[in-house]
Design an enzyme around this catalytic site. Structure first.
Site: not given
Ligand code: GLU
Length: 473
Positions: A67, A72, A108
């Site tokens: 969206h 990220k 992720k």
């Molecule tokens: N791994 C971290 C989280 O779970 C950071 C993710 C990021 O910075 O994109 O929020």
């Protein structure tokens, strides 16, 4: 599926989502779309190990929601990685970004390896090959999907990723923005390392400053003097403990794989960290008492409990024995839905992961912006601000005939550097998100817990964004 829960991790995220969606008025179709993982990429690739043998590596990247672009979220290296887990963590990223107003969709990644079993060279080969696989399928890029560190990964892996990406995309001017959490020399931002721990601290501090909330818990306002237990002495646990201690709280216990230690007078996280580095264990720390099992630390009497390791550590089985008044979920998914029900009955305030540990992704956002703008924060305004402050202070001193003392003078004159701006942006983000969630909860007292209020905040923002995109005319 976790042995401690009746649900898989992804199902437990869905369950929390459904619980919250009842407090919204969105069309069922929109809610279904928000919940679903849009793209799941499961891959296998061969890597030749140092002994000459070829190993097939299992890895994933999930894009939960587009969206907003890019997607990220971190990449974890762990034996426990599986599709369900990566899907759950990707969903949490969507909600997390929405809550703290970071304009990204959730993603992720995971590689199913225990990094301790591989040499640095092997880890580099695995990471680079994983990146190449992502490039092949258009699953990485500053405008597509931007990974970051997570459990078992750090700046070193991020440097390998950006280097691989840049070499496969020659001339891409924004290549540095394909991943965050990089070393500062490779386009990283100052303040990223401590970001998640500092965000945890800012979030809990804001909750502790709310008089009505503290009164209900039978606690005084403020962080000062509160007893804190931290589970996990990795990057997030270490920094959470550090900021609480520096603010005058007492770290009464610390836990790691091998066990836990307790000291009523308070522990210094760095001394414990050095002791562990030297002896290989957190146990037998001078002046502290060993606890038989690391999970015993979770059940200690304390004001604030910070689980900062992995998911599902507090569940229906051990939740009834938790004595903390506030739980700050620094890890992703440390408490199960069954645990939430116990907390609601016992009046324990659980401050939920997907907002409380958003400091990492918030500062990742700042890093990504820095990469796209190709300029360090503070570079343009630092000197200007210092010159201006000197002038203002000079005028005040002249008019009042008094001289400001040196320490105060240095503080007032100081123009912002990158780390100052990053910390201040993070502080603002965490304070506003805490207030927004608490307001939603106050406006609708039938919302059972803070997690549900946080989900309501996330659902409202993501649904609004979908509608604005015109996907559902
Ligand atoms: N791994 C971290 C989280 O779970 C950071 C993710 C990021 O910075 O994109 O929020």
């Amino acid at each position: 599926m976790s042995s401690n829960s009746n649900y898989s991790f992804f199902q437990s995220v869905e369950k929390s989502f459904d619980k919250a969606s009842k407090f919204t008025n969105w069309d069922l179709g929109i809610l279904e779309q928000i919940k679903a993982c849009n793209s799941v990429y499961q891959m296998r690739f061969p890597v030749k190990m140092d002994n000459g043998k070829i190993e097939v590596i299992e890895a994933y990247r999930v894009q939960h929601s587009q969206h907003k672009s890019p997607c990220k979220g971190g990449i974890r290296f762990s034996d426990e990685v599986n599709q369900d887990e990566v899907m759950a963590l990707a969903s949490l990223m969507t909600y997390k970004c929405a809550i703290v107003n970071v304009p990204f969709g959730g993603g992720k990644g995971g590689i199913k390896i225990n990094p301790r079993n591989y040499s640095t060279y092997e880890l580099e080969k695995i990471t680079r090959r994983y990146t190449a696989e992502l490039v092949k399928k258009n699953f990485i890029g500053p405008g597509i999907d931007v990974p970051a560190p997570d459990y078992g990964t750090g700046p070193r892996e991020m440097a390998w990723i950006v280097d691989t990406y840049a070499s496969l995309k020659p001339g891409e001017i924004d290549a540095a923005g394909c991943v965050t959490g990089k070393p500062v020399t490779q386009g990283g931002v100052r303040g990223r390392t401590e970001a998640t721990g500092l965000g945890v601290f800012f979030g809990i501090r804001e909750v502790c400053n709310m008089e009505d909330v503290m009164k209900k818990l039978g606690l005084t306002t403020g962080v000062q003097g509160k007893s804190v237990v931290v589970q996990g002495l990795g990057n997030v646990g270490y920094h959470s403990a550090k900021f609480f201690r520096e603010a005058g709280a007492k770290i009464v216990a610390l836990a790691e794989f091998e066990g836990a230690i307790y000291c009523a007078e308070g522990l210094n996280e760095d001394e414990v960290f050095q002791h562990r580095k030297k002896t290989g264990s957190i146990l037998n720390f001078p002046g502290a008492q060993n606890l038989a099992k690391n999970s015993d630390a979770l059940e200690l009497e304390c004001d604030i409990l910070i689980p900062a390791a992995l998911e599902n550590v507090i569940n229906g089985e051990n939740a009834p024995r938790i004595k903390a008044k506030i739980i700050g979920e620094a890890a992703n998914g440390p408490c199960t839905p069954e645990a939430d029900e116990v907390f609601a009955q016992k009046g324990i305030l659980c401050v939920p992961d997907m907002y409380l540990n958003a400091g990492g992704v918030t500062v990742s956002y700042f890093e990504w912006l820095k990469n796209l703008s190709h300029v360090r924060y503070g570079r343009m305004e630092k000197r200007f601000t210092e010159n201006l402050n000197t002038r203002i202070l000079g005028q005040i001193e002249e008019l009042t005939n008094k001289r400001v003392e040196d320490k105060e003078r240095a503080f007032i004159m100081h123009g912002p550097e990158e780390q100052d701006l990053v910390h201040s942006g993070l502080e603002e983000t965490m304070i506003s998100a805490t207030r927004e969630i608490m307001q939603i909860w106050k406006d609708n007292p039938s919302i059972p817990d803070m997690r549900t209020a946080a989900y309501v905040s996330a659902i409202n923002k993501v649904a609004t964004s979908y509608l604005e995109l015109g996907i559902f005319p």
